[in-house]
Design a protein around this motif. Structure first.
Motif, PDB file in Angstrom:
ATOM      1  N   VAL A 215     -33.043 -34.804  11.148  1.00  0.00           N
ATOM      2  CA  VAL A 215     -32.832 -33.990  12.545  1.00  0.00           C
ATOM      3  C   VAL A 215     -32.013 -33.078  12.530  1.00  0.00           C
ATOM      4  N   GLY A 216     -30.819 -33.296  11.788  1.00  0.00           N
ATOM      5  CA  GLY A 216     -29.996 -31.874  11.712  1.00  0.00           C
ATOM      6  C   GLY A 216     -30.663 -31.283  10.757  1.00  0.00           C
ATOM      7  N   ALA A 217     -31.113 -30.693  10.006  1.00  0.00           N
ATOM      8  CA  ALA A 217     -31.781 -29.980   8.915  1.00  0.00           C
ATOM      9  C   ALA A 217     -32.719 -29.600   9.509  1.00  0.00           C
ATOM     10  N   LEU A 218     -33.697 -30.017  10.959  1.00  0.00           N
ATOM     11  CA  LEU A 218     -34.797 -29.929  11.806  1.00  0.00           C
ATOM     12  C   LEU A 218     -34.531 -28.749  12.809  1.00  0.00           C
ATOM     13  N   LEU A 219     -33.438 -29.039  13.510  1.00  0.00           N
ATOM     14  CA  LEU A 219     -32.908 -28.646  14.350  1.00  0.00           C
ATOM     15  C   LEU A 219     -31.610 -27.059  13.551  1.00  0.00           C
ATOM     16  N   VAL A 220     -31.186 -27.118  11.994  1.00  0.00           N
ATOM     17  CA  VAL A 220     -30.742 -25.707  11.504  1.00  0.00           C
ATOM     18  C   VAL A 220     -31.595 -24.888  11.153  1.00  0.00           C
ATOM     19  N   SER A 221     -32.814 -25.558  11.100  1.00  0.00           N
ATOM     20  CA  SER A 221     -34.063 -24.509  10.446  1.00  0.00           C
ATOM     21  C   SER A 221     -34.211 -23.681  11.408  1.00  0.00           C
ATOM     22  N   LEU A 222     -34.961 -24.804  12.465  1.00  0.00           N
ATOM     23  CA  LEU A 222     -35.140 -24.056  13.771  1.00  0.00           C
ATOM     24  C   LEU A 222     -34.708 -23.212  14.351  1.00  0.00           C
ATOM     25  N   GLY A 223     -32.618 -23.042  14.404  1.00  0.00           N
ATOM     26  CA  GLY A 223     -31.995 -21.762  14.292  1.00  0.00           C
ATOM     27  C   GLY A 223     -32.385 -20.836  13.725  1.00  0.00           C
ATOM     28  N   VAL A 224     -32.075 -21.289  12.425  1.00  0.00           N
ATOM     29  CA  VAL A 224     -33.207 -20.245  11.427  1.00  0.00           C
ATOM     30  C   VAL A 224     -34.209 -19.153  11.485  1.00  0.00           C
ATOM     31  N   ASN A 225     -35.222 -20.209  11.815  1.00  0.00           N
ATOM     32  CA  ASN A 225     -36.644 -19.479  12.234  1.00  0.00           C
ATOM     33  C   ASN A 225     -36.415 -18.439  13.580  1.00  0.00           C
ATOM     34  N   LEU A 226     -35.867 -18.857  14.563  1.00  0.00           N
ATOM     35  CA  LEU A 226     -35.425 -18.001  15.828  1.00  0.00           C
ATOM     36  C   LEU A 226     -34.623 -16.555  15.447  1.00  0.00           C
ATOM     37  N   TYR A 227     -34.130 -17.093  14.260  1.00  0.00           N
ATOM     38  CA  TYR A 227     -33.153 -16.300  13.964  1.00  0.00           C
ATOM     39  C   TYR A 227     -33.891 -15.099  13.165  1.00  0.00           C
ATOM     40  N   ASN A 228     -34.684 -15.330  12.188  1.00  0.00           N
ATOM     41  CA  ASN A 228     -35.609 -14.619  11.189  1.00  0.00           C
ATOM     42  C   ASN A 228     -36.877 -14.055  12.477  1.00  0.00           C
ATOM     43  N   ARG A 229     -36.939 -14.822  13.484  1.00  0.00           N
ATOM     44  CA  ARG A 229     -38.153 -13.562  13.882  1.00  0.00           C
ATOM     45  C   ARG A 229     -37.305 -12.652  14.363  1.00  0.00           C
ATOM     46  N   ALA A 230     -36.579 -12.989  14.827  1.00  0.00           N
ATOM     47  CA  ALA A 230     -36.153 -12.230  16.020  1.00  0.00           C
ATOM     48  C   ALA A 230     -35.006 -10.976  15.409  1.00  0.00           C
ATOM     49  N   GLY A 231     -34.732 -10.667  13.601  1.00  0.00           N
ATOM     50  CA  GLY A 231     -34.192  -9.739  13.533  1.00  0.00           C
ATOM     51  C   GLY A 231     -32.385 -10.804  13.314  1.00  0.00           C
ATOM     52  N   LEU A 232     -31.980 -11.677  13.415  1.00  0.00           N
ATOM     53  CA  LEU A 232     -30.782 -11.465  14.045  1.00  0.00           C
ATOM     54  C   LEU A 232     -29.735 -12.107  12.078  1.00  0.00           C
ATOM     55  N   LEU A 233     -29.007 -11.842  12.243  1.00  0.00           N
ATOM     56  CA  LEU A 233     -27.669 -12.156  10.826  1.00  0.00           C
ATOM     57  C   LEU A 233     -27.022 -13.674  11.293  1.00  0.00           C
ATOM     58  N   THR A 234     -26.906 -14.829  10.656  1.00  0.00           N
ATOM     59  CA  THR A 234     -25.948 -15.255  10.657  1.00  0.00           C
ATOM     60  C   THR A 234     -24.285 -15.193   9.612  1.00  0.00           C
ATOM     61  N   GLY A 235     -23.069 -15.623   9.698  1.00  0.00           N
ATOM     62  CA  GLY A 235     -22.463 -15.747   8.914  1.00  0.00           C
ATOM     63  C   GLY A 235     -23.062 -16.375   7.318  1.00  0.00           C
ATOM     64  N   GLY A 236     -21.535 -17.035   7.027  1.00  0.00           N
ATOM     65  CA  GLY A 236     -22.192 -18.069   5.544  1.00  0.00           C
ATOM     66  C   GLY A 236     -22.842 -17.994   4.357  1.00  0.00           C
ATOM     67  N   THR A 237     -23.339 -18.929   3.632  1.00  0.00           N
ATOM     68  CA  THR A 237     -24.536 -18.414   3.753  1.00  0.00           C
ATOM     69  C   THR A 237     -25.759 -18.195   4.019  1.00  0.00           C
ATOM     70  N   ALA A 238     -26.186 -18.801   4.849  1.00  0.00           N
ATOM     71  CA  ALA A 238     -27.093 -18.629   5.206  1.00  0.00           C
ATOM     72  C   ALA A 238     -27.370 -16.365   6.178  1.00  0.00           C
TER      73      ALA A 238
END
Length: 208
Positions: free
Chosen positions: A26-49
């Motif tokens: 569940v945790g990985a699914l939620l994080v990856s969903l957030g990553v998908n939203l960021y990716n589609r909007a062309g956003l950036l985040t911190g850390g290794t991601a």
């Protein structure tokens, strides 16, 4: 050096293997969903991601494999500093996030996605996933491993460590994205780490 573990007590409730497995998924699914939203909007985040996003945007390489490769060196730190259980769970979570991040685009399509909305929703979803993983003695590698180590060993809040690193990486990404996207990314970084800082504090949650 001894393994880093949270002290147990008679009131401590240990998670069963099934509960840990569900939490990792569940945790990985939620994080990856957030990553998908960021990716589609062309956003950036911190850390290794964030580094994986930069490479993805510049070179067009798939996020999942790049994210996994960047995190690999941090596994050495986890091997030396963290418990065996933590290392195993973190590795599994990393694999799941990498896999889920390639799975979401096959099932989710966006006609329009505002950058600020994606930042607010994506950061909230990712933060929730992080908290789920943290509370089951796992992380997603990279900065998370260092942040959790500092919190458990020295009492420095994991959210504050993560926030400092995230803001630095996002700010350094100005040459890749537009000012509007950078502003939305900064908002997302603040929201993500605020949620983690408010919901993951030493001693507040005693499940193991």
């Amino acid at each position: 050096m001894a393994d880093v573990d949270v002290p147990t007590s008679h009131a401590t409730i240990r998670h069963r293997p099934f509960e840990d497995a569900v939490a990792l998924a569940v945790g990985a699914l939620l994080v990856s969903l957030g990553v998908n939203l960021y990716n589609r909007a062309g956003l950036l985040t911190g850390g290794t991601a964030g580094l994986a996003f930069l490479i993805h945007y510049v070179f067009g390489w798939a996020f999942g494999p790049v994210y996994f490769a960047i995190n690999a060196p941090f596994q050495y730190f986890a091997f030396r500093r963290m418990s065996r259980q933590f290392r195993i769970k973190t590795f599994c979570a990393m694999v799941l996030v990498s896999g889920f991040s390639m799975l979401h685009p096959r099932f989710i399509h966006y006609d329009r996605l505002d950058a600020f909305y994606a930042a607010a929703l994506g950061s909230s979803v990712m933060a929730t996933g992080f908290v789920v993983l943290f509370r089951h003695r796992a992380s997603l590698g990279g900065v998370n491993i260092v942040a959790l180590f500092l919190q458990e060993k020295h009492g420095i809040r994991a959210g504050k460590v993560q926030m400092s690193v995230d803001l630095s990486i996002v700010a350094a990404s100005l040459f890749v994205v537009s000012p509007r996207v950078l502003a939305a990314s900064l908002l997302g970084a603040l929201a993500l780490n605020l949620v983690v800082a408010l919901n993951h504090r030493p001693g507040r949650y005693v499940g193991m």
